[in-house]
Enzyme design. Structure first.
Site, mmCIF file in Angstrom:
data_model
loop_
_atom_site.group_PDB
_atom_site.id
_atom_site.type_symbol
_atom_site.label_atom_id
_atom_site.label_comp_id
_atom_site.label_asym_id
_atom_site.label_seq_id
_atom_site.Cartn_x
_atom_site.Cartn_y
_atom_site.Cartn_z
ATOM 1 N N ASP A 1 -1.196 -5.630 -3.828
ATOM 2 C CA ASP A 1 -0.574 -5.452 -5.134
ATOM 3 C C ASP A 1 0.653 -4.583 -4.880
ATOM 4 O OD1 ASP A 1 0.268 -4.701 -7.637
ATOM 5 O OD2 ASP A 1 -1.728 -4.335 -8.427
ATOM 6 N N HIS A 2 1.848 -5.169 -5.031
ATOM 7 C CA HIS A 2 3.057 -4.426 -4.656
ATOM 8 C C HIS A 2 3.276 -3.178 -5.517
ATOM 9 C CE1 HIS A 2 4.540 -7.625 -7.541
ATOM 10 N NE2 HIS A 2 4.987 -6.539 -8.122
ATOM 11 N N HIS B 1 -1.788 -4.636 -11.790
ATOM 12 C CA HIS B 1 -1.007 -3.402 -11.865
ATOM 13 C C HIS B 1 -1.668 -2.333 -12.742
ATOM 14 C CE1 HIS B 1 1.787 -5.742 -9.754
ATOM 15 N NE2 HIS B 1 2.603 -6.108 -10.724
#
Length: 429
Positions: free
Chosen positions: A194-195, A257
């Site tokens: 998950d960036h 996120h």
């Protein structure tokens, strides 16, 4: 008797992590994520000397670009950064390459393998390869199968695959995708990422909590009345309708996120700073989390969709009028929900998660609101005493605020809220 002297420079060099030569292969290199996020981030790492000198980036997509065209398009995306350091760009640019590849065509995979061998010789990357899936989630499984069939994942020590979110549409499809990927590569080759976790301010949640004794003792239900986690965007769906129609705000933002920020905010202190220790504590939070009303979720969860707006001079299209969107679409572009975490630390404390596109303000933050003082001794300059708040600003204006009451100037004893501010920009540049 002679004294033994240690060269401090050698000690420092020994402590630096040596990064192996590497070729990063980005599938979907013509897409938004590559030119807005990946290449700018890699260029910044290069400027910080965090990349090995034997480094190459190979962009892959179906568009018939050449190396020169790919470099030119990336240069346009990095105009501001390049202007600040043109010499760094010249060196970095030499390591950028492009190969037209369709992961569904066997001949393209054979040609990709030969191109990688050429880059190994040219850039001395020693067959160390990372395959980054910046493609539609629908192609994660077939993409991994194609790489495995071409023998590009055979070396478990020198090849790895990176898969972006969302990892499946639901639990069943995530399990299916996991089985496919594990049949293509060993677990130590697979990175499900998950960036959002790469953001300094998201990582700072852990440091703020566990490196400061003033916060952790009051980081619980005895002192905190609510937690709000917000990720608001001013942009619409833009050119991502094909992906967004199948995902929506819930899958695009909430299940990755916002859930990650929820876990970092609510987790227990890990035994040590190691990936598995942190993952285990985050998993415990998610296992204890539940909707405020699971029997009737519509009473604690709101879904919405942005419509036409703006002004006559600057009109804004609604979601259903965006190119590629079904005119009768019910895909949500806004989600708000109320959760509880049933454990000793957070029992009874509501967590509010919300995200949306085309919102009035771009904002990502975590707000912890503390309980009010049990007795109000002083008059307030506002409508009433303001509860203390700790606001962690994820983006923009990265930093943190602590809001508390002070005496307002004057002869009376009146209080008013003020902010104590920390800014990443002012502190670190």
């Amino acid at each position: 008797m002679t004294a033994s002297l240690t060269n401090p420079l050698r000690v420092g060099l020994r402590q630096e992590r040596v990064i192996s030569p590497q070729c990063l292969v980005i599938f979907g290199a013509s897409g938004d994520l590559t030119h807005r996020k990946l290449i700018p981030a890699l260029f910044e790492l290069f400027r910080q000397r965090r990349l090995p000198s034997e480094f190459a980036i190979l962009g892959c997509a179906r568009r018939p670009w050449s190396d020169a065209e790919f470099r030119s398009k990336m240069e346009k995306s990095l105009a501001v950064e390049i202007a600040a350091d043109p010499e760094a760009w010249k060196t970095f640019c030499d390591g950028l390459f492009y190969e037209p590849v369709d992961l569904q065509i066997d001949e393209d995979l054979v040609r990709l393998g030969k191109r990688l061998e050429q880059i190994d010789r040219l850039r001395a990357t020693r067959s160390n390869r990372t395959f980054y899936m910046s493609v539609s989630p629908n192609f994660y499984g077939s993409g991994c199968r194609a790489l495995a069939a071409a023998g590009l994942l055979a070396d478990s020590k020198r090849s790895r695959v990176v898969i972006e979110k969302p990892f499946g549409r639901d639990f069943a499809s995530a399990q299916d995708l996991n089985r496919i990927v594990n049949n293509c590569a060993k677990e130590n080759q697979i990175f499900r990422i998950d960036h959002y976790l790469g953001k300094e301010t998201v990582q700072n949640i852990l440091v703020l909590r566990f490196a400061n004794t003033i916060f952790e003792p009051i980081w619980n239900r005895n002192y905190i009345s609510s937690v709000q986690i917000t990720a608001a965007e001013t942009v619409g769906v833009e050119e991502r309708a094909g992906y967004y129609e199948s995902a929506g705000a819930l899958r695009d933002m909430v299940q990755n996120h916002l859930t990650q920020m929820l876990a970092l905010t609510a987790m227990e202190p890990p035994g040590r700073y190691e990936p598995e220790s942190i993952r285990n504590e985050k998993a415990k939070v998610l296992q204890a989390a539940r909707l405020a009303n699971e029997a009737e979720p519509w009473k604690c969860c709101v879904r919405g969709q942005y419509g036409p707006g703006g002004s006559s001079a600057d009109p804004l299209t609604g979601y259903r009028q965006e190119p590629g969107v079904d005119p009768n679409s019910t895909t949500e572009t806004y989600v708000s929900m109320k959760l509880f975490i049933d454990n000793w630390r957070w029992q009874g404390v509501p967590f509010y998660l919300r995200t949306g596109k085309r919102m009035p303000k771009r904002l990502s933050e975590v707000v912890l609101t503390f309980r009010e003082a049990p007795v109000h001794l002083f008059d307030s300059a506002g409508a009433g005493p303001t509860a203390n708040q700790l606001i962690l600003r994820i983006q923009p204006n990265e930093g943190a605020d602590f809001r508390f009451e002070v005496k307002a100037p004057g002869s009376g004893m009146r209080s008013r809220p003020v902010d104590m501010d920390f800014s990443y920009d002012e502190s670190f540049g």
